[in-house]
Scaffold this active site. Sequence first.
Site, PDB file in Angstrom:
ATOM      1  N   GLY A  35       6.871   3.709   4.488  1.00 14.11           N
ATOM      2  CA  GLY A  35       7.217   4.903   5.246  1.00 14.11           C
ATOM      3  C   GLY A  35       8.544   4.689   5.949  1.00 14.11           C
ATOM      4  O   GLY A  35       9.332   3.843   5.550  1.00 14.11           O
ATOM      5  N   GLY A  36       8.737   5.453   6.965  1.00  7.68           N
ATOM      6  CA  GLY A  36      10.013   5.414   7.657  1.00  7.68           C
ATOM      7  C   GLY A  36      10.264   4.125   8.404  1.00  7.68           C
ATOM      8  O   GLY A  36      11.403   3.790   8.704  1.00  7.68           O
ATOM      9  N   PHE A  37       9.218   3.367   8.708  1.00  4.79           N
ATOM     10  CA  PHE A  37       9.409   2.155   9.504  1.00  4.79           C
ATOM     11  C   PHE A  37       9.410   0.892   8.671  1.00  4.79           C
ATOM     12  O   PHE A  37       9.865  -0.146   9.110  1.00  4.79           O
ATOM     13  CB  PHE A  37       8.313   2.050  10.569  1.00  4.79           C
ATOM     14  N   GLY A  38       8.860   0.994   7.513  1.00  4.74           N
ATOM     15  CA  GLY A  38       8.826  -0.209   6.681  1.00  4.74           C
ATOM     16  C   GLY A  38       7.644  -0.156   5.741  1.00  4.74           C
ATOM     17  O   GLY A  38       6.999   0.877   5.587  1.00  4.74           O
ATOM     18  N   LEU A  75       0.833  -1.203   0.000  1.00 10.16           N
ATOM     19  CA  LEU A  75       0.000   0.000   0.000  1.00 10.16           C
ATOM     20  C   LEU A  75       0.861   1.244   0.000  1.00 10.16           C
ATOM     21  O   LEU A  75       0.465   2.296  -0.487  1.00 10.16           O
ATOM     22  CB  LEU A  75      -0.884   0.007   1.239  1.00 10.16           C
ATOM     23  N   GLY A  76       2.040   1.103   0.567  1.00  7.24           N
ATOM     24  CA  GLY A  76       2.945   2.240   0.633  1.00  7.24           C
ATOM     25  C   GLY A  76       4.063   1.909   1.582  1.00  7.24           C
ATOM     26  O   GLY A  76       4.052   0.857   2.229  1.00  7.24           O
ATOM     27  N   ASP A 133       3.784  11.241  16.116  1.00  5.73           N
ATOM     28  CA  ASP A 133       4.017  11.321  14.671  1.00  5.73           C
ATOM     29  C   ASP A 133       2.744  11.769  13.945  1.00  5.73           C
ATOM     30  O   ASP A 133       2.309  11.147  12.981  1.00  5.73           O
ATOM     31  CB  ASP A 133       4.514   9.967  14.156  1.00  5.73           C
TER      32      ASP A 133
END
Length: 678
Positions: A359-362, A356-357, A475
């Site tokens: 980000g900074g964490f995975g 789906l996308g 966040d």
Amino acid sequence: MFGKPARKTAMLFKLVILTLVTLAAAEDLNFIFNGFQSANLHLDGIAGVTPNGLLRLTNDTKQNQGHAFYPNSITFKDSSNGTVFSFSTTFVFAIRSEYADLSGHGIVFVVAPTQGLPGAFPSQFLGLFNESNNGNATNQVFAVELDTIQSKEFNDINENHVGIDINGLHSEKAAPAAYYDQNNGGLRNLTLISGQPMRVWVEYDGAKKQIDVSLAPINVDKPYTPLLSLNFDLSPILNDTMYIGFSSSTGSVLTSHYVLGWSFKINGQAQELVLSQLPKLPRTGGKKRSKLWTIGVPILSVSLILIAVYGLIYIIRRKRKFAELLEDWEIEYGPQRFKYKELYVATKGFKEKEILGSGGFGKVYRGMLPTTKNEIAVKRVSHESRQGMKEFVAEIVSIGQLRHRNLVPLLGYCRRKGELLLVYDYMPNGSLDKYLYDQPAVTLNWSQRFRVIRGVASGLFYLHEGWEQVVIHRDVKASNVLLDGELNARLGDFGLSRLYDRGTDPQTTHIVGTLGYLAPEHTRTGRATESTDVFAFGAFLLEVACGRRPIEAQGPEQHLILVDWVFTCWSRSNILEARDQNFGTDFVTEEVELVLKLGLLCSHSEPSVRPSMRQVMQYLEGDIALPELSVLGLSSSGLTFAHHEGFDDFAMSYSSSVAKGFSHSSYAADSTLLSGGR
Ligand SMILES: Nc1ncnc2c1ncn2[C@@H]1O[C@H](COP(=O)(O)OP(=O)(O)OP(=O)(O)O)[C@@H](O)[C@H]1O
Ligand SMILES: *[C@@H]1O[C@H](CO)[C@@H](O)[C@H](O)[C@H]1NC(C)=O
Ligand SMILES: *[C@@H]1O[C@H](CO)[C@@H](O)[C@H](O)[C@H]1NC(C)=O
Ligand SMILES: *[C@@H]1O[C@H](CO)[C@@H](O)[C@H](O)[C@H]1NC(C)=O
Ligand SMILES: *[C@@H]1O[C@H](CO)[C@@H](O)[C@H](O)[C@H]1NC(C)=O
Ligand SMILES: *[C@@H]1O[C@H](CO)[C@@H](O)[C@H](O)[C@H]1NC(C)=O
Ligand SMILES: *[C@@H]1O[C@H](CO)[C@@H](O)[C@H](O)[C@H]1NC(C)=O
Ligand SMILES: [Mg+2]
């Protein structure tokens, strides 16, 4: 001359003789061997008795012979007139050959003057005679041959015959192996080398001077009509006492000749063998079987081993593939724990297509739970250290139990080596950022945006004050606001940055959040508080109202700082100029103004000046009027915001971090960060 007494003695004498003769007759030889375990036969050559009682005349040895004789001599002749007694014998034999259609050489029932047949040859001589004595009347041999080779020199009729032999191998009478059916009298062929056991009957009628020979498969009774019937007086051939037994020979084909059972009787019918008591033939035998054993069995066992090894590797791989970490302290989180396998199946093996996308964490994968068919979003967070994991999971799970219409429900988690998987409800409309920047395909009108803003405020307020424990989101930003099916804003990813943001030493604390949303005191002290969340919420308000990122690159060294720009507009007394042009003219001026001003207020560098989320809610609901910004020091003279240097530092550290290749999130800001105006 003879008186009465003398006559009497003569009569008595005669009586004694008579009794003796009768006694002798009563003692006529009669034996039966249902198997030869206790037979004590006289064996020579390669003959032997197997442990289970089979008489094995030959043992797969070429050009050889074997004999087996009854251990005692037998009186065959009536001593008074020299005629041969009637006798009868029956036996069961089997011939097992290397080849199905070729064998050598045969089995012979033999009546001979000696035990064993000295000087005899193997092969076509059947272990009976040799070249020089074959056919010589001095041999005194009567035999019945079961011959499997056609020897032209002895006028054999074929390679599968039964013959009556007198002193030589040239049969007196012979016939192809067969038997007369008991029911219809038809002749049925037999194959001597079939490997199947067959029964033979040999009978001599001393009065009729007739020799009868029959054979039949083992399960068929004695035929009424013998295969061979020969009128022949054996009296000139046989001696008074003779030996009886079997002879067999091999040629150039490996063959085993077996006798399974044998009975014999002088002056009477030999007893029928008890078939059920006969020893069993070896299971193997014949070319086909041996091929099966020498090729089939090894191939089969090798394949079985290979299958087993592959199976084991598969199981181990599978186990490793789906291995999870599970510790004692997690037991209480049972309901929140997902099986890795379940998530693996749900996301079709974490397929690229299901992403789906990221980000900074995975990466975040879309999936469908196989059991409930619920749509889920699985966030894979790689996490090397296990330190603090316990507290983190505890927090995630307890927060996950929070239910609020503006929070993304966390369904559970799964832990693996170096990896944490978080399972959320799937939000069909994705994250808010997709509707805001970079000329989005679909955008939101003002009333939708205002509803989103109030939703996020309500979710964040619930985290801060609506629960027994204060939860800092850490966040807040547009990409962490997800839209459900009814376009309700739901705040996601709460508390996640804590996973990286742990440590007691402020010197080494690594601050995680997203640049542009980080409050200045957060970077300075490393502590996240409610007011750092409010700062980020302020950035989010400006984002939504202006349709721009908090920091936007406008050239290689040029950045647009959103808060700064809005402040500029405000100081020019035209704050509405900062609004997103995408929502056109259909908006409520007061609301846009309120949001922009509230955004500035929340972005204040001084935490104590920022409102609480409770106040934010009241402002947004219109319960309380927003105080004039100038009163709070947000004047054009720039009381609190007049830290130009600090702001420049920030812009510089941002561009240098971009140059170093940092991504927008997970950025550790070390420099003092102040938001400010000009
Ligand atoms: N529950 C969900 N339902 C639908 N889509 C989701 C869900 N969670 C995340 N996504 C999608 O996955 C993308 C990546 O999410 P992720 O949280 O990893 O990154 P981010 O929000 O951009 O940054 P950060 O790592 O700071 O949270 C999001 O932008 C969103 O489009
Ligand atoms: C056959 O028997 C003989 C004598 O008993 C023995 O020496 C030989 O090894 C045997 N051969 C086989 C193949 O069993
Ligand atoms: C020989 O004697 C036996 C009895 O001892 C008798 O049954 C048989 O018929 C006799 N045979 C001849 C040919 O006389
Ligand atoms: C044939 O057998 C007899 C005994 O039956 C023996 O005396 C003779 O030597 C043998 N002949 C050959 C050629 O072996
Ligand atoms: C038969 O054998 C005997 C002794 O073994 C011998 O004297 C005789 O010549 C042989 N007869 C024939 C025809 O070979
Ligand atoms: C039986 O065997 C004989 C001789 O070997 C042969 O001629 C005949 O055709 C066979 N009959 C059958 C039915 O096989
Ligand atoms: C047969 O018997 C006679 C006497 O009864 C004897 O001389 C002869 O040797 C015997 N034959 C054999 C081959 O033993
Ligand atoms: Mg996110």
